[in-house]
Scaffold this motif. Structure first.
Motif, PDB file in Angstrom:
ATOM      1  N   LEU A 174       0.333   6.171   3.136  1.00  0.00           N
ATOM      2  CA  LEU A 174      -0.709   5.505   2.360  1.00  0.00           C
ATOM      3  C   LEU A 174      -1.749   4.878   3.274  1.00  0.00           C
ATOM      4  O   LEU A 174      -1.418   4.174   4.234  1.00  0.00           O
ATOM      5  N   LEU A 175      -3.023   5.131   2.971  1.00  0.00           N
ATOM      6  CA  LEU A 175      -4.121   4.489   3.691  1.00  0.00           C
ATOM      7  C   LEU A 175      -4.304   3.088   3.129  1.00  0.00           C
ATOM      8  O   LEU A 175      -4.432   2.905   1.914  1.00  0.00           O
ATOM      9  N   SER A 176      -4.299   2.082   4.002  1.00  0.00           N
ATOM     10  CA  SER A 176      -4.326   0.690   3.543  1.00  0.00           C
ATOM     11  C   SER A 176      -5.658   0.309   2.917  1.00  0.00           C
ATOM     12  O   SER A 176      -5.719  -0.527   2.020  1.00  0.00           O
ATOM     13  N   GLU A 177      -6.745   0.901   3.379  1.00  0.00           N
ATOM     14  CA  GLU A 177      -8.062   0.572   2.832  1.00  0.00           C
ATOM     15  C   GLU A 177      -8.263   1.211   1.454  1.00  0.00           C
ATOM     16  O   GLU A 177      -7.961   2.400   1.262  1.00  0.00           O
ATOM     17  N   LYS A 178      -8.764   0.426   0.523  1.00  0.00           N
ATOM     18  CA  LYS A 178      -9.065   0.934  -0.821  1.00  0.00           C
ATOM     19  C   LYS A 178     -10.558   1.216  -0.988  1.00  0.00           C
ATOM     20  O   LYS A 178     -10.945   2.103  -1.728  1.00  0.00           O
ATOM     21  N   LYS A 179     -11.379   0.422  -0.298  1.00  0.00           N
ATOM     22  CA  LYS A 179     -12.814   0.648  -0.325  1.00  0.00           C
ATOM     23  C   LYS A 179     -13.199   1.436   0.914  1.00  0.00           C
ATOM     24  O   LYS A 179     -13.072   0.945   2.034  1.00  0.00           O
TER      25      LYS A 179
END
Length: 275
Positions: free
Chosen positions: A31-36
């Protein structure tokens, strides 16, 4: 293969709402931690990401790169202390832990220390101030004149100890330093000498004839740009020479001596001039 604590190039393998999952053909989804994100992503897009183990024990990835990676030695600042150890700022939202068992001295909030980053038996990224066990003082493969990466460690009676390529100790001698250095600075350097005991002497400028050759060209160019006159000579203060050419007085004297023998310059008491 995924390398924890390192920068990995991974592909987008799944998108679910704001969640982006990365991986390789043989790895689990991460999972990539950044959402934006700065731009929209599509399947199979490649990203350079920092991979770590999150607080729940799962692999995670971040677009943000820390100040140091696993196996690096870095100069980091303590930001907090609790019952498990000391926490250091390494450029990520979650601070880097130095367990009490990995501290060779008491550490204080607001002060910076040299630490080595490593993975524990659960693949968590930790740091230690006990760096000597990772470093050697003896060289069996460095060569004189080799360019290396230096991290200034501490001042001694002789000058400064420096860490070479995250693997060895070396010494920069005070009488050969003509610019200010301080612990935590990173800079290029050169292997000046491998002593009989295999310990390493360092220099901030390239030793030997190659350095003198490039310096002579620089001196001639400076003379031409200044109407054939430079207010420097073999009697000038070392600081003035370093400020102009970035070399020691010894190297400067070798260079102007070579130019004098070639009958290209004249050397006065306080200046040199083109012939």
């Amino acid at each position: 293969m995924i390398h924890i604590g390192k920068i990995n190039t991974l592909k987008v393998v799944k998108q679910q709402g704001a969640d982006v999952y990365l991986g390789t053909p043989t790895s689990a989804k991460i999972l990539l931690s950044e959402k934006k994100l700065p731009k929209p992503l599509a399947l199979d897009d490649e990203l350079d990401v920092f991979v770590y183990v999150d607080s729940e024990g799962h692999l995670a990835a971040s677009l943000k790169q820390p100040l140091a990676l696993v196996d690096d030695i870095a100069w980091l600042k303590v930001v907090s202390i609790n019952y498990v150890g000391v926490f250091m700022d390494w450029g990520l939202s979650k601070d880097l832990l130095v367990p009490f068992s990995e501290q060779h001295q008491e550490m204080e909030v607001g002060k910076s220390y040299l630490v080595k980053l490593f993975l524990d038996d659960k693949d968590r990224i930790l740091a230690t101030t006990k760096i000597n066990r990772f470093l050697s003082e003896e060289s069996v493969y460095f060569k004189v004149g080799q360019k290396v990466d230096l991290l200034i460690a501490e001042q001694t009676d002789l000058g400064f100890k420096a860490i070479i390529n995250n693997s060895h100790w070396g010494v920069l001698y005070q009488n050969e330093l003509f610019k200010t250095v301080q612990p935590g600075q990173k800079m290029p350097g050169y292997i000046k000498q491998i002593r009989e005991d295999l310990k390493i002497d360092l220099s901030l400028h390239e030793p030997g004839y190659g350095k003198v050759t490039s310096l002579t060209d620089n001196i001639i160019n400076q003379l031409k740009a200044n109407d054939g006159l430079l207010k420097l000579s073999d009697k000038s203060p070392p600081e003035a020479i370093y400020a102009t050419f970035g070399v020691s007085k010894k190297v400067f004297k070798q260079a102007i001596g070579a130019l004098y023998k070639q009958k290209l310059i004249e050397i006065d008491k306080d200046a040199i001039r083109l012939r």
